[in-house]
Scaffold this motif. Structure first.
Motif, mmCIF file in Angstrom:
data_model
loop_
_atom_site.group_PDB
_atom_site.id
_atom_site.type_symbol
_atom_site.label_atom_id
_atom_site.label_comp_id
_atom_site.label_asym_id
_atom_site.label_seq_id
_atom_site.Cartn_x
_atom_site.Cartn_y
_atom_site.Cartn_z
ATOM 1 N N ASP A 325 0.801 -0.985 0.014
ATOM 2 C CA ASP A 325 0.162 0.064 0.088
ATOM 3 C C ASP A 325 0.628 1.326 -0.005
ATOM 4 O OD1 ASP A 325 -2.404 -1.485 0.213
ATOM 5 O OD2 ASP A 325 -1.781 -1.733 2.745
ATOM 6 N N LEU A 326 0.492 2.149 -0.957
ATOM 7 C CA LEU A 326 1.241 3.385 -0.810
ATOM 8 C C LEU A 326 0.794 4.293 0.357
ATOM 9 C CD1 LEU A 326 1.666 3.637 -4.691
ATOM 10 C CD2 LEU A 326 3.641 3.451 -3.109
ATOM 11 N N PRO A 327 1.656 5.120 1.031
ATOM 12 C CA PRO A 327 1.476 5.883 2.183
ATOM 13 C C PRO A 327 1.061 7.374 1.427
ATOM 14 C CG PRO A 327 3.740 5.496 2.171
ATOM 15 C CD PRO A 327 3.198 4.780 0.960
ATOM 16 N N ARG A 358 -7.892 4.786 0.417
ATOM 17 C CA ARG A 358 -8.120 6.026 1.430
ATOM 18 C C ARG A 358 -8.256 7.128 0.331
ATOM 19 N NH1 ARG A 358 -3.207 3.660 4.825
ATOM 20 N NH2 ARG A 358 -2.037 4.649 3.531
ATOM 21 N N HIS A 359 -9.332 8.236 0.769
ATOM 22 C CA HIS A 359 -8.930 9.453 -0.052
ATOM 23 C C HIS A 359 -8.264 10.468 0.513
ATOM 24 C CE1 HIS A 359 -12.962 9.719 2.368
ATOM 25 N NE2 HIS A 359 -12.429 10.717 2.715
ATOM 26 N N GLN A 361 -8.333 14.079 2.327
ATOM 27 C CA GLN A 361 -8.976 14.795 3.310
ATOM 28 C C GLN A 361 -8.752 16.207 3.184
ATOM 29 O OE1 GLN A 361 -10.811 14.631 7.658
ATOM 30 N NE2 GLN A 361 -9.207 13.258 7.227
ATOM 31 N N LYS A 384 -15.083 10.174 -2.542
ATOM 32 C CA LYS A 384 -14.742 10.200 -0.994
ATOM 33 C C LYS A 384 -15.066 8.955 -0.530
ATOM 34 C CE LYS A 384 -14.143 14.148 1.478
ATOM 35 N NZ LYS A 384 -14.521 15.227 2.316
ATOM 36 N N LEU A 386 -15.046 5.591 0.996
ATOM 37 C CA LEU A 386 -14.164 5.087 1.999
ATOM 38 C C LEU A 386 -13.728 3.749 1.637
ATOM 39 C CD1 LEU A 386 -13.296 6.023 4.790
ATOM 40 C CD2 LEU A 386 -14.839 4.428 5.810
ATOM 41 N N ARG A 387 -12.312 3.545 1.672
ATOM 42 C CA ARG A 387 -11.833 2.446 1.265
ATOM 43 C C ARG A 387 -11.838 2.136 -0.272
ATOM 44 N NH1 ARG A 387 -11.696 -0.913 6.285
ATOM 45 N NH2 ARG A 387 -11.779 -2.674 5.378
ATOM 46 N N ARG A 388 -12.391 2.541 -1.066
ATOM 47 C CA ARG A 388 -12.468 2.393 -2.447
ATOM 48 C C ARG A 388 -12.183 3.651 -3.340
ATOM 49 N NH1 ARG A 388 -16.459 -1.703 -4.007
ATOM 50 N NH2 ARG A 388 -17.032 -2.703 -2.185
ATOM 51 N N SER A 415 -7.905 10.070 4.512
ATOM 52 C CA SER A 415 -8.971 10.022 5.199
ATOM 53 C C SER A 415 -8.854 8.996 6.429
ATOM 54 C CB SER A 415 -10.130 9.339 4.498
ATOM 55 O OG SER A 415 -9.485 7.994 3.751
ATOM 56 N N GLY A 416 -7.553 8.318 6.633
ATOM 57 C CA GLY A 416 -7.301 7.624 7.728
ATOM 58 C C GLY A 416 -6.335 8.431 8.871
ATOM 59 N N TYR A 417 -6.256 9.654 8.647
ATOM 60 C CA TYR A 417 -5.621 10.767 9.297
ATOM 61 C C TYR A 417 -3.965 10.285 9.333
ATOM 62 C CZ TYR A 417 -9.584 13.087 10.940
ATOM 63 O OH TYR A 417 -10.881 13.804 10.768
ATOM 64 N N ASN A 418 -3.561 9.589 8.141
ATOM 65 C CA ASN A 418 -2.189 9.289 8.161
ATOM 66 C C ASN A 418 -1.572 10.582 7.892
ATOM 67 O OD1 ASN A 418 -1.960 6.230 8.497
ATOM 68 N ND2 ASN A 418 -3.581 6.587 6.917
ATOM 69 N N ASP B 321 -13.600 13.932 7.573
ATOM 70 C CA ASP B 321 -14.000 12.594 7.829
ATOM 71 C C ASP B 321 -13.951 12.202 9.426
ATOM 72 O OD1 ASP B 321 -13.953 11.470 5.215
ATOM 73 O OD2 ASP B 321 -11.805 12.331 5.239
ATOM 74 N N PRO B 327 -3.931 5.939 13.035
ATOM 75 C CA PRO B 327 -2.656 6.175 12.504
ATOM 76 C C PRO B 327 -1.531 5.751 13.349
ATOM 77 C CG PRO B 327 -3.389 8.394 12.758
ATOM 78 C CD PRO B 327 -4.366 7.506 13.510
ATOM 79 N N ASN B 418 3.507 3.865 6.629
ATOM 80 C CA ASN B 418 2.990 4.870 7.045
ATOM 81 C C ASN B 418 4.010 5.473 8.166
ATOM 82 O OD1 ASN B 418 0.464 5.015 5.617
ATOM 83 N ND2 ASN B 418 0.191 3.311 6.768
#
Lengths: 446, 446
Positions: A325-327, A358-359, A361, A384, A386-388, A415-418, B321, B327, B418
């Motif tokens: 997965d790309l950050p 993730r989109h 944010q 937006k 989620l997860r798609r 959207s995961g607050y990363n 979101d 995270p 991440n």
């Protein structure tokens, strides 16, 4: 498992899944490979086999023994070559901003090996592995036995923005700037459907076994020295997630794939690093182990800054997760670092992206080294969901420049607050992967 | 939908799924709620209803009209109270390191409202919503109609480490240090099984509708002023991912839940922020919208540093979101910031964690403000299962201190590569959520 003729297996299914009813075959054969633009609504438009492939008129030139790269295809002159043999090229990043869906001609090319020439009439994809029936799918079968699926997805090289990392401390690998990324509409067959055809059912495996399996993907691109093929794999856990849409793709922005992008079919694993999106796909294998290639077991792993190419051990390789997965990342693509611009207010623009569905944010800019952050406007996004969400966003913002040196920082939050790391040095690794640090651009205003 | 008696619906299923055969009922009723330790193998041990719940002898005291918190339970003296009404308390972080599975008594408590008293004999959980049959499940049914599932999972408050953020610029909310996190073995019924019992099948919804649905979770904890219940929700896309294991949990580390942790049942949504892990669960509803509570729609959203509590708009709330997946974060828990220690080599230890099922790939320390990073040793972890690791890791490392001021930085990288942000100011938000910046600790060596 013995191979069986898919035609024989699937007579009934074949009838039920051919859902393409719209006739869009008003093209000549010559037009079909390169010029058919089916960029309208993919959900209702059927990409028919005869419109995207030329069944018999590709004649592969004989191999050139002294130069395995001699038969590589011509490239668009707007691509900046980063290496020739193998070919690696990226567009200037401001060109990326012209279209939300990156035109195929300027979509970055990352080849590890010579580009294979595929005779469409002879092509087939083999699917098999643990508890599966081995099946061979011709191109016609791949495109007509299944309902086509189209997704908008970014492909990004693990080494995108490596040149910035290289300035902190030298790293190996292609010195990409910010153009080793692109966004396209990909059309193909859902990999889950293809696996199901070969008999994949999660109930056929104990839960403990199921989650240790991998889907190995093998390309037709061959190492001239060793004779081995390019290959990579993804854990089967991805396939168990219906939110994930993996494709065996045969079209890119409504056109057949170009030789550089994997003609006739490639894997599109949205959200996942480019290296696993195997091109010129010849084989899909469900296996108890990862692909046994250097591309899976050694390359495309990012180590601690404390590990160098001289000190890295086999244990380090074994214990380090392959990049999948790309950050989250962001890039100011309208201007280049050190550029001279006019004083006053200017518009800066760029892209931002995150993997795993993730989109983005928000995108934020700072002109005072992070003391204050202002929001950029997201001008274009696909969804937006989620997860798609597999696409990037475009963003823009007017900024006021003072005469002299202006440093602009950009970062994004998904959207995961990363978050993105601030400093490249903190994520530096000797292969120069995943430079997702804040993009910092100096503009000199006159 | 009209409620139907689950007993009536499920006679046949009830017989087939009662798989508990081991007799571990040699406990008195008095012992059962607080002292039964079933910490052996959960996969083979059945947590029988009579062993974890006292059916009839909980007598709820009458509500105290002048002080709705008067009936709150007593708390362990080792917890540091951060607020009394509602109660919020965390253990000192070095205490967290004593056991990989945080003892129930010192597991942080984050209450928004008074603790409800539940009479087990009267308790039932209502499950229903879009295209579902409404069912009522008694505690006995919840624990015997389904095979129990046990997972190791962290719970973490969105405001963990808020006190560090508060020092950068004041924020609202409970001033947690690094103890608003804990790791436990949770036993319960898979939420998917419960939804299936009420008729949930993905095929009952069009794909477009399916991905817009939410699972609303309602607690029994009631706002004394408004009479409304605590509630939150998660998108149904989580339920569609078999890698995710959501529980309606009735046991924590082999014991029944305590009143502060949601007795008799709570949601355990691994990888997801504490606030959605609704305690004292009374209702599960599949709905077309998120939970319509302030806890879902306003609280637990983290805004840009450029937005303050004075400037935030309804549009900001709508466009941001809700915090869901947590995270990557890390914490040096063995020492406190500013602590005086002896000169020489000392052992520093801590935890690291990431949501979304990601495991911790590595933990790194720097003693020179990020110029160099050294690897910490991960001493304990549950697994490196991709997308299915819900637990934290413990780490340790000897560091050499010079006389005087020593600043130690810690950061972790998860399996999705991440990164943590370096600077709190860059992720500051007015509610003080998700301070996942590098943990920076100053030790003064004498």
């Amino acid at each position: 498992m013995i191979p069986v003729l898919i035609n024989f297996l699937l007579t009934a299914r074949e009838i039920s899944v051919i859902t393409c009813t719209q006739n869009i075959s008003n093209f000549t054969t010559e037009e079909s490979q390169t010029t058919i633009d089916l960029a309208s609504n993919y959900n209702t438009t059927c990409l028919e086999y005869t419109n995207i492939f030329i069944p018999n008129n590709v004649t592969c030139p004989p191999l050139n023994e002294t130069d395995p790269y001699a038969n590589d295809p011509p490239r668009d002159s707007r691509l900046i070559s980063r290496s020739i043999k193998p070919y690696n090229g990226e567009p200037p990043s401001n060109l990326l901003l012209e279209k939300f869906y990156t035109p195929n001609e300027i979509f970055y090319v990352r080849n590890n090996l010579p580009v294979p020439c595929v005779h469409v009439g002879n092509y087939s994809l083999e699917v098999g592995g643990i508890n599966l029936t081995t099946v061979q799918l011709t191109l016609r079968q791949l495109t007509t036995l299944f309902s086509p699926t189209t997704i908008s997805a970014v492909l990004q090289c693990a080494g995108n923005r490596r040149s910035e990392m290289n300035r902190v401390k030298p790293v190996s690998g292609t010195k990409w700037t910010g153009g080793a990324i692109g966004n396209a509409n990909w059309t193909g067959t859902n990999l889950r459907d293809i696996l199901a055809l070969a008999g994949f059912q999660r109930g056929n495996y104990s839960p403990d076994v199921l989650n240790t399996l991998h889907i190995q993907l093998t390309g037709l691109d061959q190492d001239p020295k060793t004779g081995t093929y390019y290959g990579a794999s993804i854990p089967v856990s991805y396939i168990l997630d219906d939110n994930f849409t993996p494709l065996v793709a045969y079209a890119m922005n409504g056109k057949s794939l170009t030789p550089d992008h994997g003609f006739p079919v490639r894997a599109i694993l949205p959200g996942i690093v480019g290296a696993r999106n195997v091109k010129w796909l010849q084989k899909i294998t469900l296996a108890t182990q990862e692909a046994q290639t250097i591309y899976q077991l050694e390359k495309y792993k990012a180590f601690s800054p404390s590990i160098t190419s001289a000190t890295v051990t086999q244990e380090d390789y074994n214990n380090t997760d392959p990049i999948m997965d790309l950050p989250v990342t962001s890039y100011l693509a309208s201007h280049t670092d050190g550029q001279i611009v006019e004083n006053g207010t200017i518009l800066v623009e760029g892209y931002a992206y995150s993997g795993t569905g993730r989109h983005i944010q928000r995108v934020e800019l700072s002109q005072d080294l992070g003391s204050n952050w202002i929001l950029a406007e997201v001008t274009e996004r696909t969804s937006k969901k989620l997860r798609r969400n597999w696409s990037w966003v475009f963003w823009k913002r007017n900024v006021s420049l003072s005469v002299g040196r202006n440093e602009i920082w950009v970062k994004a939050v998904d959207s995961g607050y990363n978050q993105q790391p601030q400093e490249i040095k903190d994520v530096w690794n000797f292969d120069g992967y995943l430079n997702v640090a804040y993009h910092k651009v100096v503009l000199n205003a006159s």
